[in-house]
Structure formats: C-alpha cells, structure tokens
Design a protein around this motif. Structure first.
Motif, mmCIF file in Angstrom:
data_model
loop_
_atom_site.group_PDB
_atom_site.id
_atom_site.type_symbol
_atom_site.label_atom_id
_atom_site.label_comp_id
_atom_site.label_asym_id
_atom_site.label_seq_id
_atom_site.Cartn_x
_atom_site.Cartn_y
_atom_site.Cartn_z
ATOM 1 N N ASP A 270 0.810 -1.211 0.000
ATOM 2 C CA ASP A 270 0.000 0.000 0.000
ATOM 3 C C ASP A 270 0.853 1.275 0.000
ATOM 4 O O ASP A 270 1.619 1.523 0.935
ATOM 5 C CB ASP A 270 -0.898 -0.005 1.239
ATOM 6 C CG ASP A 270 -1.998 1.028 1.170
ATOM 7 O OD1 ASP A 270 -1.887 1.966 0.357
ATOM 8 O OD2 ASP A 270 -2.983 0.895 1.926
ATOM 9 N N PRO A 271 0.725 2.110 -1.042
ATOM 10 C CA PRO A 271 1.469 3.376 -1.087
ATOM 11 C C PRO A 271 1.089 4.338 0.039
ATOM 12 O O PRO A 271 1.854 5.251 0.345
ATOM 13 C CB PRO A 271 1.084 3.964 -2.450
ATOM 14 C CG PRO A 271 0.651 2.800 -3.264
ATOM 15 C CD PRO A 271 -0.014 1.876 -2.292
ATOM 16 N N ASN A 272 -0.087 4.141 0.647
ATOM 17 C CA ASN A 272 -0.454 4.961 1.787
ATOM 18 C C ASN A 272 0.461 4.685 2.980
ATOM 19 O O ASN A 272 0.525 5.480 3.916
ATOM 20 C CB ASN A 272 -1.906 4.688 2.185
ATOM 21 C CG ASN A 272 -2.874 5.114 1.103
ATOM 22 O OD1 ASN A 272 -3.019 6.286 0.804
ATOM 23 N ND2 ASN A 272 -3.535 4.135 0.474
ATOM 24 N N VAL A 273 1.167 3.542 2.935
ATOM 25 C CA VAL A 273 2.137 3.189 3.967
ATOM 26 C C VAL A 273 3.558 3.484 3.502
ATOM 27 O O VAL A 273 4.360 4.072 4.225
ATOM 28 C CB VAL A 273 2.007 1.699 4.355
ATOM 29 C CG1 VAL A 273 3.120 1.286 5.314
ATOM 30 C CG2 VAL A 273 0.642 1.433 4.974
ATOM 31 N N THR A 274 3.881 3.091 2.270
ATOM 32 C CA THR A 274 5.261 3.207 1.777
ATOM 33 C C THR A 274 5.570 4.555 1.141
ATOM 34 O O THR A 274 6.737 4.940 1.035
ATOM 35 C CB THR A 274 5.547 2.122 0.721
ATOM 36 O OG1 THR A 274 4.734 2.373 -0.450
ATOM 37 C CG2 THR A 274 5.248 0.735 1.270
ATOM 38 N N GLY A 275 4.533 5.263 0.691
ATOM 39 C CA GLY A 275 4.754 6.530 0.000
ATOM 40 C C GLY A 275 5.142 6.363 -1.459
ATOM 41 O O GLY A 275 5.394 7.345 -2.160
ATOM 42 N N ARG A 276 5.183 5.132 -1.953
ATOM 43 C CA ARG A 276 5.589 4.882 -3.338
ATOM 44 C C ARG A 276 4.417 4.389 -4.175
ATOM 45 O O ARG A 276 3.746 3.419 -3.808
ATOM 46 C CB ARG A 276 6.696 3.836 -3.386
ATOM 47 C CG ARG A 276 7.995 4.268 -2.743
ATOM 48 C CD ARG A 276 9.085 3.277 -3.105
ATOM 49 N NE ARG A 276 10.329 3.526 -2.409
ATOM 50 C CZ ARG A 276 11.454 2.841 -2.607
ATOM 51 N NH1 ARG A 276 11.447 1.846 -3.508
ATOM 52 N NH2 ARG A 276 12.551 3.123 -1.936
ATOM 53 N N THR A 277 4.194 5.023 -5.294
ATOM 54 C CA THR A 277 3.153 4.578 -6.209
ATOM 55 C C THR A 277 3.758 4.235 -7.562
ATOM 56 O O THR A 277 4.717 4.870 -8.005
ATOM 57 C CB THR A 277 2.096 5.676 -6.433
ATOM 58 O OG1 THR A 277 2.699 6.782 -7.132
ATOM 59 C CG2 THR A 277 1.510 6.160 -5.122
ATOM 60 N N ALA A 278 3.181 3.231 -8.201
ATOM 61 C CA ALA A 278 3.601 2.906 -9.560
ATOM 62 C C ALA A 278 3.051 3.923 -10.553
ATOM 63 O O ALA A 278 3.597 4.116 -11.629
ATOM 64 C CB ALA A 278 3.131 1.497 -9.924
ATOM 65 N N SER A 279 1.946 4.579 -10.177
ATOM 66 C CA SER A 279 1.307 5.539 -11.079
ATOM 67 C C SER A 279 2.034 6.870 -11.143
ATOM 68 O O SER A 279 1.900 7.616 -12.115
ATOM 69 C CB SER A 279 -0.130 5.801 -10.611
ATOM 70 O OG SER A 279 -0.147 6.499 -9.374
ATOM 71 N N GLY A 280 2.787 7.192 -10.095
ATOM 72 C CA GLY A 280 3.468 8.479 -10.061
ATOM 73 C C GLY A 280 2.576 9.638 -9.675
ATOM 74 O O GLY A 280 3.009 10.793 -9.673
#
Length: 421
Positions: A270-280
């Motif tokens: 979950d990017p809400n946890v890691t801060g990383r999104t594949a979408s940018g």
C-alpha cells in the motif's frame, strides 16, 4: 553478492497503537441497516450481489448476512464477482478469488454466477464507454459490497469504495480497461461520471459500505441507498483516511516487507504506507521517507499476482519463483501502470537482500542502518525496528518497545527467521 560491510544492528519489537474499535456483531448491524429498506417489496425478485477481490478480512460474514436478509425478505439473491480484471481477467479465476475468501455457493447458500459479458450503458467524457456485468444488469436489483478506503494510485473525492465498485467492479474487464485507458490522472473525473451512468441505468437496491480498523476488523458497516452513494462514499472516505495504519517513524533507511499481494492491497504493497506509487500520482507523502524497500515473499491468496513489485528495490528468488506472470501482466497492462510490474534487483537470500538494500543507502553502514521489518502493509500493530530507531520510539506516545534488543537470525539457506506477529 550481498552488500553487508559489517554486522547488522540489533532489533526490538515495537507496538504501534491505532484505534481498534470494532463492531461487536456484524449480523445484527446488517439486520438493523436492512430495516431501512423494509418498504421495498422483494418477493420473488432477483438480486445480484457484487463482491470484489480485495482482501477484506470479514467479507464472508458480511456477504452471508446480506444474503440472509435478502432471502428473509423473499428475494432470490445470487453473487457476481465485481472485480474488473482481477483473477486473471477470467471467469474461473474470479470465482476462485471469491472462494479464497470463503465465498462459495455452499458457504453462502446461493448461486455464484461468474461471467465477463457486459452491456454498454452509455458514454462519458473522452468518449469512454461505461459497462455493467450483463447478469447483474438483467437482475431486478443490484447490491454492491466494498470497503471504503484511500486508493493506492490516485487522490480524489471518491477513491476505493461504492462509486469505484460501480464503475470498475461491475464493469468487469471491459470496464476496467476502458477507464484505465486514460490513466489514473483522469480517475477523479472518470470514476464518478461512470458511477453516475450506472446508478441511472441499473436498479441499485443499496450499497454495503465497509470501514475497517487498524487490525482489519470492521468498525463501521452501512447499507447506503442509491441516492446517497456519492455523499456517503465521500464522507466515509474521509473517516477511513483518518483511521488507516501507518509507520510511525521519522525516517527509515530499509523497509523489509515479508509479503505483498492483491489481498493486502490493490497495489500489492500500500502506497499509503510506503509513499511509493507505480502511477506516479501525487498525494502519498504522509509517511516517513524510506530509502530502500525489500519484498521477501508473496501471500498465498494473491496466487502469484505480484502487482506492485516494481516499486520495491530488492526482492528474493523466493518471490520470483512464486510469480504468475500472466496474472501479473493482465492486471498491470489493464491498469496501464507498467512500472508496477518491473522487476527489481533479485537477491538469492534474505540476508543478501538486506545487504544489497543497505548498500543502496549512501553513507549508511550496516550496524547503523535504520531498518524496519513488517509482515505486510495492512498489519502494522507490531513491527520490528533496529536500535538506531529506539530513541524515536521512546519519544512517541503511540509506540512501545515490547522486549529487549535481539539479533536477527538466519537459517542455513540465508532466510530470515522468526515472525513479526
């Protein structure tokens, strides 16, 4: 080769305190909510219940309770997979996803009708077609069931929830492909527009909106009338955003994630946890900065779908050996977010993965690395933290050290021993 240049630090287990308020009785809550629709005559009416692919911990008792209430009112319910391209975008695969969550014909006492056939209900901005599951559309009524929470790829008034379940879940593979074609940057506009078309052209009975606590137990269940979909979906998203678990550290050099999967998050991790999104897409900077991310394994329920693996920096041969490339690529290509399927550096062992990740943090020595280990991005009530983070933990009222520091242990194959939870 591993990148370790010295001993690893010791670790401590850390409790992170979040709200764990939960419903005491799901069946009673749904029965109470169902009473709001008692004036609708459902005798002999067919009702399609759309159920998705997200790993909602208590989805089976929720669906069972909804089925019971509908049957009690004289309706003839059946279940349809409402999950876009998941399950490999195949009839059998989507049925299997439901079965993995305990939703089978025997368990629910109603038919499960899985089909990829859709009907086009209209077109919205950018000439995007809006589709609906053909079987659901032919039913007298439709019910959609979904968790409301922040999405993993974009920020908007409506993210994961009832509106998205209408637009993409009921739209099946065709609908998911059509909406994803223009990218997540357009979702804030396209998803509500598609949801509106479906509400206007399909006889929605109600939506089952679910909000979880930090331990994945349900803290809120609400049966929402179609006229209130937009209002309540937005309001519940705000509520859910405040309650999602996060990593309560100031900064992390290396984050070790034991497992990722579609049952954990639509993005795998979950990017809400890691801060990383594949979408940018922007809007995912609420957590601590993280230098490098290691993924050690896939969940069993993800069945090889390693969506999101591309945002990690280092993975293991264990992960690669479990990957189902077809399921991964169907999901990734449908969404059009190709970065989520890229292959990171592959390490032979967990020990090597940790060394390589630390080597990827400039100026950080092995013994001074700020390392956090978690089971997955859903279960964050207990984590492991290296000694360098202890001072920050002791100063945080929402964190507590649970035992004395200990050394990381590896077995003869280099696999990390012990479980976070």
């Amino acid at each position: 080769p591993g990148g370790l240049h010295g001993p690893l630090p010791k670790f401590v287990p850390v409790a992170q305190r979040f709200s764990t308020e939960a419903l005491p009785n799901i069946e009673a809550k749904i029965a109470s909510e169902f009473a709001k629709f008692k004036d609708i005559d459902l005798t002999g009416k067919s009702v399609a219940i759309g159920v998705g692919s997200r790993g909602i911990k208590q989805i089976a008792p929720v669906v069972s309770a909804v089925v019971r209430e509908l049957k009690g009112a004289g309706a003839e319910p059946f279940i349809v997979p409402a999950m876009g391209s998941h399950g490999g975008g195949a009839v059998e695969g989507q049925t299997a996803v439901l079965a993995s969550y305990g939703i089978t014909e025997d368990a629910m006492g109603v038919p499960i009708k899985s089909s990829l056939e859709v009907v086009e209900l209209g077109r919205i901005v950018l000439d995007v077609p809006v589709y609906c599951d053909k079987l659901a559309h032919a039913a007298d009524y439709v019910v959609v069931c979904n968790r409301v929470k922040p999405h993993t790829d974009y920020r908007a008034t409506h993210e994961s929830g009832l509106i998205k379940m209408l637009a993409i879940g009921l739209g099946k593979h065709a609908g998911a492909t059509a909406l994803h074609f223009h990218g997540f940057s357009k979702f804030a506009e396209l998803v509500p527009a598609a949801g509106k078309v479906i509400l206007e052209n399909t006889n929605i009975l109600f939506g089952v909106a679910l909000v979880e606590n930090a331990e994945e137990d349900l803290r809120h269940v609400e049966l929402v009338a179609p006229g209130a979909f937009f209002t309540r979906d937005a309001e519940l998203l705000q509520d859910a955003t405040l309650g999602i678990p996060r990593l309560l550290f100031n900064a992390i050099d290396v984050l070790i994630i034991d497992q990722i999967g579609k049952d954990i998050s639509g993005a795998g991790l979950d990017p809400n946890v890691t801060g990383r999104t594949a979408s940018g897409e922007p809007g995912f900077d609420n957590g601590p900065p993280i230098g490098r991310i290691i993924v050690r394994d896939l969940t069993e329920k993800t069945e090889g779908n390693a969506t999101g693996i591309g945002v990690a920096d280092v993975i293991t041969q264990r992960v690669v050996g479990k990957m189902d490339w077809t399921k991964l690529y169907v999901n990734i290509v449908t969404a059009g977010v190709l970065d989520g399927g890229k292959l990171p550096i592959v390490a032979d062992t967990d020990r090597d993965a940790i060394g390589i990740a630390i080597r990827g943090c400039p100026g950080v020595t092995s013994d001074q690395a700020r390392i956090v280990r978690i089971k997955n991005t859903l279960e964050l009530t207990t984590v492991w933290a290296s000694e360098r983070l202890i001072v920050g933990v002791e100063a945080n009222s929402k964190q507590e050290i649970l035992s004395e520091p200990f050394e990381l242990a590896f077995d003869d194959t280099g696999a990390l021993a012990g479980n976070v939870l």
